[in-house]
Write a protein that holds these residues in place. Sequence first.
Motif, PDB file in Angstrom:
ATOM      1  N   LEU A  95       0.871  -1.182   0.000  1.00  0.00           N
ATOM      2  CA  LEU A  95       0.000   0.000   0.000  1.00  0.00           C
ATOM      3  C   LEU A  95       0.902   1.223   0.000  1.00  0.00           C
ATOM      4  CD1 LEU A  95      -2.814  -1.149   2.447  1.00  0.00           C
ATOM      5  CD2 LEU A  95      -2.617  -1.463  -0.016  1.00  0.00           C
ATOM      6  N   VAL A  96       0.834   1.963  -1.093  1.00  0.00           N
ATOM      7  CA  VAL A  96       1.808   3.027  -1.342  1.00  0.00           C
ATOM      8  C   VAL A  96       1.183   4.376  -1.011  1.00  0.00           C
ATOM      9  CG1 VAL A  96       3.339   4.031  -3.089  1.00  0.00           C
ATOM     10  CG2 VAL A  96       2.670   1.626  -3.262  1.00  0.00           C
ATOM     11  N   ARG A  97       1.960   5.202  -0.327  1.00  0.00           N
ATOM     12  CA  ARG A  97       1.482   6.541   0.037  1.00  0.00           C
ATOM     13  C   ARG A  97       1.414   7.430  -1.209  1.00  0.00           C
ATOM     14  NH1 ARG A  97       5.461   8.133   3.610  1.00  0.00           N
ATOM     15  NH2 ARG A  97       6.597   8.912   1.832  1.00  0.00           N
ATOM     16  N   GLY A  98       0.257   8.078  -1.407  1.00  0.00           N
ATOM     17  CA  GLY A  98       0.144   9.053  -2.508  1.00  0.00           C
ATOM     18  C   GLY A  98      -0.442   8.442  -3.764  1.00  0.00           C
ATOM     19  N   GLU A  99      -0.341   9.224  -4.845  1.00  0.00           N
ATOM     20  CA  GLU A  99      -0.989   8.806  -6.092  1.00  0.00           C
ATOM     21  C   GLU A  99      -0.046   7.973  -6.948  1.00  0.00           C
ATOM     22  OE1 GLU A  99      -1.779  12.455  -8.038  1.00  0.00           O
ATOM     23  OE2 GLU A  99      -3.103  13.117  -6.415  1.00  0.00           O
ATOM     24  N   GLU A 100      -0.663   7.242  -7.860  1.00  0.00           N
ATOM     25  CA  GLU A 100       0.157   6.473  -8.790  1.00  0.00           C
ATOM     26  C   GLU A 100       0.787   7.408  -9.824  1.00  0.00           C
ATOM     27  OE1 GLU A 100      -1.927   3.386 -10.923  1.00  0.00           O
ATOM     28  OE2 GLU A 100      -0.036   2.636 -11.754  1.00  0.00           O
ATOM     29  N   HIS A 101       2.060   7.223 -10.089  1.00  0.00           N
ATOM     30  CA  HIS A 101       2.718   7.964 -11.172  1.00  0.00           C
ATOM     31  C   HIS A 101       3.268   6.939 -12.150  1.00  0.00           C
ATOM     32  CE1 HIS A 101       2.518  11.895  -9.270  1.00  0.00           C
ATOM     33  NE2 HIS A 101       2.812  11.284  -8.135  1.00  0.00           N
ATOM     34  N   THR A 102       2.907   7.101 -13.409  1.00  0.00           N
ATOM     35  CA  THR A 102       3.473   6.179 -14.389  1.00  0.00           C
ATOM     36  C   THR A 102       4.369   6.957 -15.345  1.00  0.00           C
ATOM     37  OG1 THR A 102       1.431   6.463 -15.619  1.00  0.00           O
ATOM     38  CG2 THR A 102       1.672   4.411 -14.366  1.00  0.00           C
ATOM     39  N   PRO A 103       5.430   6.378 -15.884  1.00  0.00           N
ATOM     40  CA  PRO A 103       5.878   5.029 -15.550  1.00  0.00           C
ATOM     41  C   PRO A 103       6.312   4.934 -14.092  1.00  0.00           C
ATOM     42  CG  PRO A 103       7.586   6.185 -16.783  1.00  0.00           C
ATOM     43  CD  PRO A 103       6.386   7.085 -16.770  1.00  0.00           C
ATOM     44  N   LEU A 104       6.245   3.726 -13.558  1.00  0.00           N
ATOM     45  CA  LEU A 104       6.629   3.536 -12.160  1.00  0.00           C
ATOM     46  C   LEU A 104       8.097   3.867 -11.960  1.00  0.00           C
ATOM     47  CD1 LEU A 104       4.896   0.119 -11.335  1.00  0.00           C
ATOM     48  CD2 LEU A 104       4.112   2.448 -10.783  1.00  0.00           C
ATOM     49  N   ASN A 105       8.413   4.382 -10.797  1.00  0.00           N
ATOM     50  CA  ASN A 105       9.836   4.652 -10.517  1.00  0.00           C
ATOM     51  C   ASN A 105      10.563   3.310 -10.333  1.00  0.00           C
ATOM     52  OD1 ASN A 105       9.916   3.727  -7.793  1.00  0.00           O
ATOM     53  ND2 ASN A 105       9.038   5.628  -7.072  1.00  0.00           N
ATOM     54  N   ALA A 128      18.711   4.565  -7.894  1.00  0.00           N
ATOM     55  CA  ALA A 128      18.024   4.484  -9.192  1.00  0.00           C
ATOM     56  C   ALA A 128      16.974   5.606  -9.277  1.00  0.00           C
ATOM     57  CB  ALA A 128      17.368   3.126  -9.344  1.00  0.00           C
ATOM     58  N   GLY A 129      16.316   5.897  -8.179  1.00  0.00           N
ATOM     59  CA  GLY A 129      15.307   6.965  -8.162  1.00  0.00           C
ATOM     60  C   GLY A 129      15.938   8.334  -8.279  1.00  0.00           C
ATOM     61  N   PHE A 130      17.116   8.512  -7.702  1.00  0.00           N
ATOM     62  CA  PHE A 130      17.778   9.818  -7.759  1.00  0.00           C
ATOM     63  C   PHE A 130      18.333  10.080  -9.154  1.00  0.00           C
ATOM     64  CE2 PHE A 130      17.359   9.528  -3.305  1.00  0.00           C
ATOM     65  CZ  PHE A 130      17.400  10.828  -2.840  1.00  0.00           C
ATOM     66  N   GLY A 131      18.587   8.992  -9.899  1.00  0.00           N
ATOM     67  CA  GLY A 131      19.128   9.159 -11.251  1.00  0.00           C
ATOM     68  C   GLY A 131      18.083   9.682 -12.220  1.00  0.00           C
ATOM     69  N   GLN A 132      16.808   9.545 -11.812  1.00  0.00           N
ATOM     70  CA  GLN A 132      15.750   9.881 -12.770  1.00  0.00           C
ATOM     71  C   GLN A 132      15.689  11.374 -13.071  1.00  0.00           C
ATOM     72  OE1 GLN A 132      11.994   8.341 -11.341  1.00  0.00           O
ATOM     73  NE2 GLN A 132      12.103   6.793 -12.942  1.00  0.00           N
TER      74      GLN A 132
END
Length: 299
Positions: A84-94, A295-299
């Motif tokens: 269960l993820v906090r907040g809204e879905e963002h696509t593409p997924l991180n 990997a998330g910071f590289g985005q």
Amino acid sequence: MPAQLLQLIPHPVAISHGVRLLLWRDDLLNPDLPGNKARKLKYNLAAARAQGHTRLLTFGGAYSNHLAAVAAAGRLHGFDTIGLVRGEEHTPLNPTLSRCVADGMQLRYLDRTTYRQRSEPEFLAEIQQRFGPAYLIPEGGTNALALRGVAELIGELRQHTDFDAVAVAAGTGGTLAGLALGLAEANYPARALGIAALKGAGFLRNEIDDLTRPVTGQPLVNYELHLDYHFGGYAKLPPELRAFIQGFEADFAVPLDPIYTSKMLAGVLSLIERGHFAPGSTVVAVHTGGLQAWAGFGQ
Ligand SMILES: Cc1ncc(COP(=O)(O)O)c(C=O)c1O
């Protein structure tokens, strides 16, 4: 077991203050569940199995190392997993959430108001109705069984070295609480130090005391929580922290994660510089993993 689990960090600050700084590479112990994750999940997975559950359900932010660890644990140990993820879905997924899905986790999103109810019994009962019976693991994997798993690290460290302090990054404070508990139960006179990754994390002291009190009967006095090394807050990566991480890797060939271990080591070195540890002390800093966050910071 990987060869170099305990590394000497001959940092000039440590040398000039007569402190032996060691780094325990918990991040190398279990590539799928690195760092504190395997420890925090160990007895929870055993309890889930013993209670006949086939599904794990947990909570986390979109970049949560814990969600990634539960997804991997489900794949490895044969549980279905729901995150269960906090907040809204963002696509593409991180990259973190993509990895969760690749490991078979079903993701569902909770708006921030709903997410805040994540520890309330009525909400948890409703969740069980909605998703079916599941073994619930709280955010960050922090609960009494997690502390049990983390406490075992104290015995492992003592097989390698004596020490005066053991330092760890604090998010929910569960890992710090487990280390403090492990020290207390072993009657070992070292202190556990937590460096908070969040801004304004003073509330963690109550949470840590609430976690340990059922076991020890009274709040532990063998731990310290340091609040001044959050570098602007959770998941903030200001240039000075990035430079610290790059310098540390260049000097000691150790990669640090941007959210937890980097702040912990910067904090420990600052405390050494400020004379927090007597000359001749041994400080063991624990590398709790978290490298997937890059990997998330590289985005
Ligand atoms: C890499 C890493 N280190 C340290 C921590 C802090 O652990 P705790 O939440 O038990 O304080 C976390 C939390 O998720 C983490 O992912």
